[in-house]
Write an enzyme that holds these catalytic residues in place. Structure first.
Site, PDB file in Angstrom:
ATOM      1  N   VAL A 190       0.859  -1.187   0.000  1.00 32.80           N
ATOM      2  CA  VAL A 190       0.000   0.000   0.000  1.00 32.80           C
ATOM      3  C   VAL A 190       0.888   1.227   0.000  1.00 32.80           C
ATOM      4  O   VAL A 190       1.911   1.275   0.674  1.00 32.80           O
ATOM      5  CB  VAL A 190      -0.963   0.010   1.215  1.00 32.80           C
ATOM      6  CG1 VAL A 190      -0.228   0.190   2.520  1.00 32.80           C
ATOM      7  CG2 VAL A 190      -2.020   1.088   1.057  1.00 32.80           C
ATOM      8  N   SER A 191       0.532   2.204  -0.849  1.00 32.26           N
ATOM      9  CA  SER A 191       1.213   3.509  -0.791  1.00 32.26           C
ATOM     10  C   SER A 191       0.410   4.375   0.164  1.00 32.26           C
ATOM     11  O   SER A 191      -0.792   4.190   0.338  1.00 32.26           O
ATOM     12  CB  SER A 191       1.272   4.142  -2.184  1.00 32.26           C
ATOM     13  OG  SER A 191      -0.012   4.239  -2.736  1.00 32.26           O
ATOM     14  N   SER A 192       1.043   5.338   0.808  1.00 32.74           N
ATOM     15  CA  SER A 192       0.393   6.129   1.848  1.00 32.74           C
ATOM     16  C   SER A 192      -0.837   6.860   1.319  1.00 32.74           C
ATOM     17  O   SER A 192      -1.875   6.923   1.972  1.00 32.74           O
ATOM     18  CB  SER A 192       1.384   7.121   2.451  1.00 32.74           C
ATOM     19  OG  SER A 192       1.943   7.925   1.436  1.00 32.74           O
ATOM     20  N   ASP A 193      -0.751   7.420   0.101  1.00 32.63           N
ATOM     21  CA  ASP A 193      -1.897   8.140  -0.438  1.00 32.63           C
ATOM     22  C   ASP A 193      -3.033   7.187  -0.799  1.00 32.63           C
ATOM     23  O   ASP A 193      -4.207   7.505  -0.674  1.00 32.63           O
ATOM     24  CB  ASP A 193      -1.485   8.952  -1.673  1.00 32.63           C
ATOM     25  CG  ASP A 193      -0.930   8.081  -2.795  1.00 32.63           C
ATOM     26  OD1 ASP A 193      -0.391   7.014  -2.462  1.00 32.63           O
ATOM     27  OD2 ASP A 193      -1.043   8.482  -3.967  1.00 32.63           O
ATOM     28  N   GLN A 194      -2.686   5.969  -1.251  1.00 30.17           N
ATOM     29  CA  GLN A 194      -3.709   4.980  -1.595  1.00 30.17           C
ATOM     30  C   GLN A 194      -4.517   4.604  -0.359  1.00 30.17           C
ATOM     31  O   GLN A 194      -5.731   4.501  -0.385  1.00 30.17           O
ATOM     32  CB  GLN A 194      -3.032   3.734  -2.168  1.00 30.17           C
ATOM     33  CG  GLN A 194      -3.993   2.679  -2.712  1.00 30.17           C
ATOM     34  CD  GLN A 194      -4.487   3.017  -4.100  1.00 30.17           C
ATOM     35  OE1 GLN A 194      -3.930   3.893  -4.731  1.00 30.17           O
ATOM     36  NE2 GLN A 194      -5.531   2.361  -4.550  1.00 30.17           N
TER      37      GLN A 194
END
Length: 451
Positions: A10-14
Site C-alpha cells: 500500500v502507498s500512503s496516499d492509496q
C-alpha cells in the site's frame, strides 16, 4: 501442496484515499487460502508506503529471492495494481516467474490468468492503462507543486529551523536569530562538529553533523527554492550563505589525524581536480660512508591522479611551508590589486547608474511629451524603442560579496608578524577567508584566486 507467497502493498496516499489498508489485504488473502485445500502459506511479504512504480521494494526483493531459490509455487495478492503499476517492471518480473514455474493470482480479480496466452495479453493491456494512470497522477501532482512554489506557498508541513507556516507561506519565527548564529559560527570555524557542540551548549538544540550540513545548504535561508528566487523571506545574507557553502565543499571527510592548512583550496591546474594532502620524510644526500640524515616529516600536496596514467601529467609535489612563504609574499600585492579593481568597478558602476538614470528620465519625459500631444505616436514609439535599447545594453551591476574595507585591512597590516602567532587551525581559516582557490601546475607555477 502449493507453497504460496502472500504479497501486500500500500502507498500512503492509496491507503488514505481508498482505505485499502494492509490489514484488509491480509484478511482477504487469508480467507482465500482457507477456502483452498491445496495451498499452504510459505511467507507474507509486506511493502508499506511504497509506490507500485518502484521496482526496488524491500519485501518484493525478498519475495523474488525466494522465487529464485524455488521456495514458492504461487504468489497471491488482492488486486493487480498491488503487484505492479509499471508495465516494464511487470514484464521483467514475469520472465523470472516463468523461469521458475511460479504462477500468481489476484484473488479479488480472479479473471486474471497467467497460464494462457489470451490471459497474458489481457494482463499486459491492463498494466499499460495502470501505468498511464500512475504517470498522469504524477504529472498532475508535479504541476500542482510547481504552481505552489511559483506562488511562494509551502508544499509540505515540514519547516526548516527558524521558520513557521503562516497563510501557506514560510515566515521567520523566534528561532531565526539562532539560525543566523549557526551560519556565522560555521563561517568562522568551518567545523561541523564544533557547530553541533555550539548549538547544543548555547541553545540546547541537538543536531548531528549531517543535519547541520543540510541546514547550511538549504537555499530557503536566502529566500530561494527551486526556480523561485523570492520564495520566502530570507534569514541570512547571500554573501554569508555562499561563504559557508564554499567552505563546506572544501571540508571533505578525511581519515587523517593531521590538519593541513590548504586542504580543499589547492587544485591541480592540469586536470582540475582537488590536490591530495599528506606527510613525507626527506633525506639528505648520501655521505661517503653511505649514511644520510633523515629530516622530520613535512606536509605536502600532490595530484593523486598523476599516478593513474594517463589521467594527469602533474607529478610535482608542493611542500606546505614553501606554499605559505609564497602566499605571504604575494598576498599583500594581490590585496592591493583587488582593492584597486573593486574601486575601479565601483566607479564604473556609478557611471552606469548615472547613464541608466538619465535614460530612464528621458523615457519619462518622452512619455509626458506624448501624453501632452507634443509628439505623435509614431515618433514616441521610435524614440522610446531607441532609449530602451540603450538601457538594455548597460550591463547589470553586481554587488561584490566582500567589502573593499576587508581587503584594505589585510593589505595594510604586517601579515608575517601576525601570521606567526596563529595556530594551524587559525591559519587554515585565515586563508579560507581570503582565498577562493590556489592552482598548481607541472611547471611548479602557483596561481592565487582571491574571493
Amino acid at each position: 501442496m502449493k507453497r504460496a507467497a502472500l504479497y501486500i502493498r500500500v502507498s500512503s496516499d492509496q491507503q488514505a484515499k481508498f482505505g485499502d489498508s494492509l490489514r484488509e489485504q491480509q484478511d482477504t488473502l487469508n480467507e482465500y487460502v482457507k477456502s483452498q485445500k491445496d495451498i499452504i502459506i510459505h511467507s507474507v511479504y509486506v511493502d508499506d508506503g511504497i509506490s507500485g512504480q518502484k521496482l526496488e521494494r524491500d519485501e518484493f526483493t525478498r519475495l523474488l529471492n525466494d522465487v529464485r531459490n524455488d521456495q514458492i509455487d504461487l504468489i497471491l495478492f488482492t488486486k493487480l495494481d498491488r503487484w505492479f503499476r509499471s508495465l516494464k517492471h511487470y514484464l521483467n518480473t514475469q520472465d523470472t516467474l516463468e523461469k521458475h514455474e511460479v504462477n500468481w493470482l489476484a484473488v479479488s480479480q480472479p479473471y486474471y490468468d497467467t497460464t494462457t496466452a489470451y490471459g497474458k495479453t489481457f494482463i499486459n493491456q491492463v498494466m499499460s492503462f495502470a501505468e498511464l494512470e500512475a504517470q498522469m497522477t504524477s504529472e498532475r501532482m508535479i504541476s500542482v507543486f510547481n504552481n505552489k512554489v511559483k506562488m511562494g506557498e509551502v508544499i509540505s508541513g515540514t519547516t526548516p529551523l527558524g521558520y513557521s507556516i503562516e497563510n501557506k507561506k514560510l515566515v521567520p519565527n523566534d528561532q531565526a536569530p539562532i539560525v543566523k548564529k549557526i551560519f556565522e559560527f560555521y563561517d568562522e570555524h568551518a567545523n561541523l562538529n564544533k557547530t553541533s557542540k555550539y548549538l547544543l551548549e548555547e541553545f540546547g538544540i541537538q543536531r548531528n553533523t549531517q543535519t547541520i550540513r543540510e541546514l547550511l545548504k538549504n537555499t530557503k535561508y536566502i529566500g530561494v527554492f527551486r526556480d523561485n528566487e523570492n520564495y520566502n523571506e530570507p534569514i541570512v545574507s547571500k554573501a554569508l550563505f555562499e561563504s559557508v557553502n564554499r567552505q563546506i565543499k572544501m571540508n571533505k571527510k578525511s581519515n587523517t589525524k593531521h590538519e593541513y592548512i590548504f586542504s580543499g583550496l589547492l587544485v591541480c591546474e592540469e586536470c582540475g581536480r582537488k590536490m591530495n594532502s599528506g606527510r613525507k620524510a626527506y633525506y639528505s644526500a648520501k655521505r661517503k660512508d653511505g649514511t644520510r640524515t633523515r629530516y622530520p616529516h613535512v606536509s605536502i600536496y600532490n595530484c593523486r591522479y598523476a599516478y593513474e596514467v594517463p589521467k594527469c601529467s602533474n607529478t610535482k609535489v608542493l611542500k606546505e611551508h614553501i606554499l605559505e612563504e609564497h602566499l605571504l609574499s604575494e598576498i599583500p600585492i594581490l590585496l592591493k590589486q583587488k582593492v584597486n579593481s573593486i574601486n575601479q568597478k565601483k566607479n564604473n558602476d556609478n557611471e552606469k547608474q548615472k547613464r541608466q538614470q538619465a535614460l530612464e528620465n528621458k523615457i519619462e519625459r518622452l512619455k509626458a511629451a506624448y501624453l501632452n500631444e507634443i509628439i505623435g505616436l509614431d515618433e514616441y514609439k521610435e524614440d522610446r524603442a531607441s532609449l530602451v535599447s540603450q538601457l538594455e545594453k548597460i550591463e547589470k551591476i553586481e554587488v561584490p560579496t566582500i567589502e573593499t574595507s576587508i581587503y584594505a585591512k589585510f593589505a595594510d597590516i604586517n601579515l608575517n608578524e601576525h601570521y606567526e602567532t596563529l595556530s594551524v587551525s587559525e591559519r587554515k581559516q585565515f586563508w579560507r577567508s581570503l582565498v577562493k582557490e590556489i592552482t598548481f601546475n607541472k611547471d611548479r607555477q602557483i596561481k592565487i584566486d582571491l574571493i
